[in-house]
Design a protein around this motif. Structure first.
Motif, mmCIF file in Angstrom:
data_model
loop_
_atom_site.group_PDB
_atom_site.id
_atom_site.type_symbol
_atom_site.label_atom_id
_atom_site.label_comp_id
_atom_site.label_asym_id
_atom_site.label_seq_id
_atom_site.Cartn_x
_atom_site.Cartn_y
_atom_site.Cartn_z
ATOM 1 N N TRP A 140 6.930 -60.891 -8.128
ATOM 2 C CA TRP A 140 5.496 -60.349 -8.063
ATOM 3 C C TRP A 140 4.992 -60.406 -9.485
ATOM 4 C CZ3 TRP A 140 2.081 -59.113 -4.503
ATOM 5 C CH2 TRP A 140 1.009 -58.475 -4.753
ATOM 6 N N ASN A 141 5.842 -60.063 -10.409
ATOM 7 C CA ASN A 141 5.444 -60.043 -11.985
ATOM 8 C C ASN A 141 5.049 -61.174 -12.344
ATOM 9 O OD1 ASN A 141 5.045 -57.237 -12.697
ATOM 10 N ND2 ASN A 141 7.373 -56.851 -12.538
ATOM 11 N N GLU A 142 5.852 -62.401 -11.972
ATOM 12 C CA GLU A 142 5.758 -63.768 -12.482
ATOM 13 C C GLU A 142 4.642 -64.440 -11.643
ATOM 14 O OE1 GLU A 142 9.672 -65.268 -11.795
ATOM 15 O OE2 GLU A 142 10.561 -64.240 -13.243
ATOM 16 N N VAL A 173 7.772 -48.888 -2.246
ATOM 17 C CA VAL A 173 9.080 -48.618 -2.645
ATOM 18 C C VAL A 173 9.023 -48.428 -4.245
ATOM 19 C CG1 VAL A 173 10.127 -50.221 -1.412
ATOM 20 C CG2 VAL A 173 9.261 -51.325 -3.456
ATOM 21 N N GLN A 174 7.703 -47.960 -4.827
ATOM 22 C CA GLN A 174 7.743 -47.383 -6.193
ATOM 23 C C GLN A 174 8.829 -46.261 -6.490
ATOM 24 O OE1 GLN A 174 3.382 -47.759 -7.599
ATOM 25 N NE2 GLN A 174 3.507 -47.101 -5.549
ATOM 26 N N ASP A 175 9.232 -46.086 -7.696
ATOM 27 C CA ASP A 175 10.218 -45.011 -7.986
ATOM 28 C C ASP A 175 9.952 -43.820 -7.932
ATOM 29 O OD1 ASP A 175 12.629 -44.122 -9.309
ATOM 30 O OD2 ASP A 175 11.894 -44.524 -11.202
ATOM 31 N N LYS A 176 8.631 -43.264 -7.936
ATOM 32 C CA LYS A 176 8.394 -41.788 -8.015
ATOM 33 C C LYS A 176 7.742 -41.916 -6.536
ATOM 34 C CE LYS A 176 7.756 -40.851 -12.829
ATOM 35 N NZ LYS A 176 6.895 -40.641 -14.096
ATOM 36 N N PRO A 198 -4.001 -50.379 -5.400
ATOM 37 C CA PRO A 198 -3.685 -49.917 -6.901
ATOM 38 C C PRO A 198 -2.489 -51.072 -7.189
ATOM 39 C CG PRO A 198 -2.697 -48.456 -5.239
ATOM 40 C CD PRO A 198 -3.790 -49.378 -4.443
ATOM 41 N N THR A 199 -2.456 -51.359 -8.478
ATOM 42 C CA THR A 199 -1.243 -52.042 -8.954
ATOM 43 C C THR A 199 0.176 -51.219 -8.746
ATOM 44 O OG1 THR A 199 -2.776 -52.842 -10.610
ATOM 45 C CG2 THR A 199 -0.291 -53.173 -11.119
ATOM 46 N N PRO A 200 1.086 -51.978 -8.162
ATOM 47 C CA PRO A 200 2.373 -51.240 -7.987
ATOM 48 C C PRO A 200 3.085 -51.006 -9.180
ATOM 49 C CG PRO A 200 2.378 -53.489 -7.370
ATOM 50 C CD PRO A 200 1.188 -53.382 -7.662
#
Length: 239
Positions: A140-142, A173-176, A198-200
């Motif tokens: 995703w980041n790439e 699956v975000q950390d928080k 929103p941006t993950p």
């Protein structure tokens, strides 16, 4: 039981059916979290606990680890951690905190598995032992999110719809826990393709701790012909 080595069976799970399965699981969790008389947290949502009827409609099964909450309860602490490695949220694994967001995390993992046809507890990076969640985040980041797609879906999927589902999966699956959407939010995200997402943030991914560890493949979703007396939580029609 579905076997991904059987190409004829693999082709039956085209993108429309997989999207229908995702939406069906969303509706099932929404009922458990919002519309059930008592709020139910499943705590062991994974591929092998999703049954499909003869029309490929999903049913959430195996409530042996489920926990009920009063409608005014948001979370609870537990001294006994139960569930399946790779599907449990970090706050549950580390601190024993269970909430609706625990199921949301498991759902996010399941979405990424359904899209990719891979299990979370594999290794998907030659340099680092990333699991599927970490690999999906890296792609995703790439700007290579579409590389996550199961190759058998090339001709049947809508790239925009798949990318949106990957986006939703990464939000789940975000950390928080506070950053993750509710299942009600997920319904809106999947049903309204014009809704801005929103941006993950970085997910709570874990490295693959053992090359010997075995977990059910997403393609091991059980194909079960349900009787007319079974209570089935079915999905909405795929767009």
């Amino acid at each position: 039981m579905y076997d991904e080595t059987d190409s004829s069976r693999t082709k039956t799970l085209d993108w429309k059916k997989r999207f229908n399965i995702i939406e069906g699981i969303v509706q099932g969790l929404l009922y458990l979290h919002k519309y059930s008389r008592l709020r139910v947290i499943h705590r062991d949502l994974k591929a092998s606990n999703i049954l499909l009827d003869d029309q490929m409609n999903p049913k959430i099964s195996d409530f042996g680890m489920a926990r009920t909450f009063a409608m005014n309860e948001l979370e609870a602490n537990t001294n006994r951690i139960v569930g399946t490695h790779g599907y449990m949220s970090p706050e549950y694994v580390m601190n024993g905190i269970v909430s609706m967001k625990s199921d949301v995390y498991s759902f996010g993992v399941l979405v990424l598995e359904i899209i990719s046809g891979k299990k979370n507890n594999g290794c998907y990076d030659t340099q680092r032992p990333l699991n599927l969640v970490g690999y999906a985040w890296q792609l995703w980041n790439e700007g290579k999110g579409l590389e996550l797609i199961d190759p058998s879906l090339d001709e049947s999927c809508s790239p925009e719809e798949v990318i949106r589902c990957i986006h939703v999966g990464l939000l789940c699956v975000q950390d928080k826990a506070m950053d993750r959407p509710t299942m009600w939010d997920v319904v809106s995200m999947l049903s309204n393709d014009t809704m801005a997402l929103p941006t993950p943030k970085q997910p709570a991914f874990f490295i693959n701790i053992s090359s010997d560890y075995q977990e059910p493949e997403v393609t091991e979703i059980k194909l079960e012909i349900c009787s007319v007396n079974d209570v089935t939580i079915s999905g909405m029609e795929g767009r």
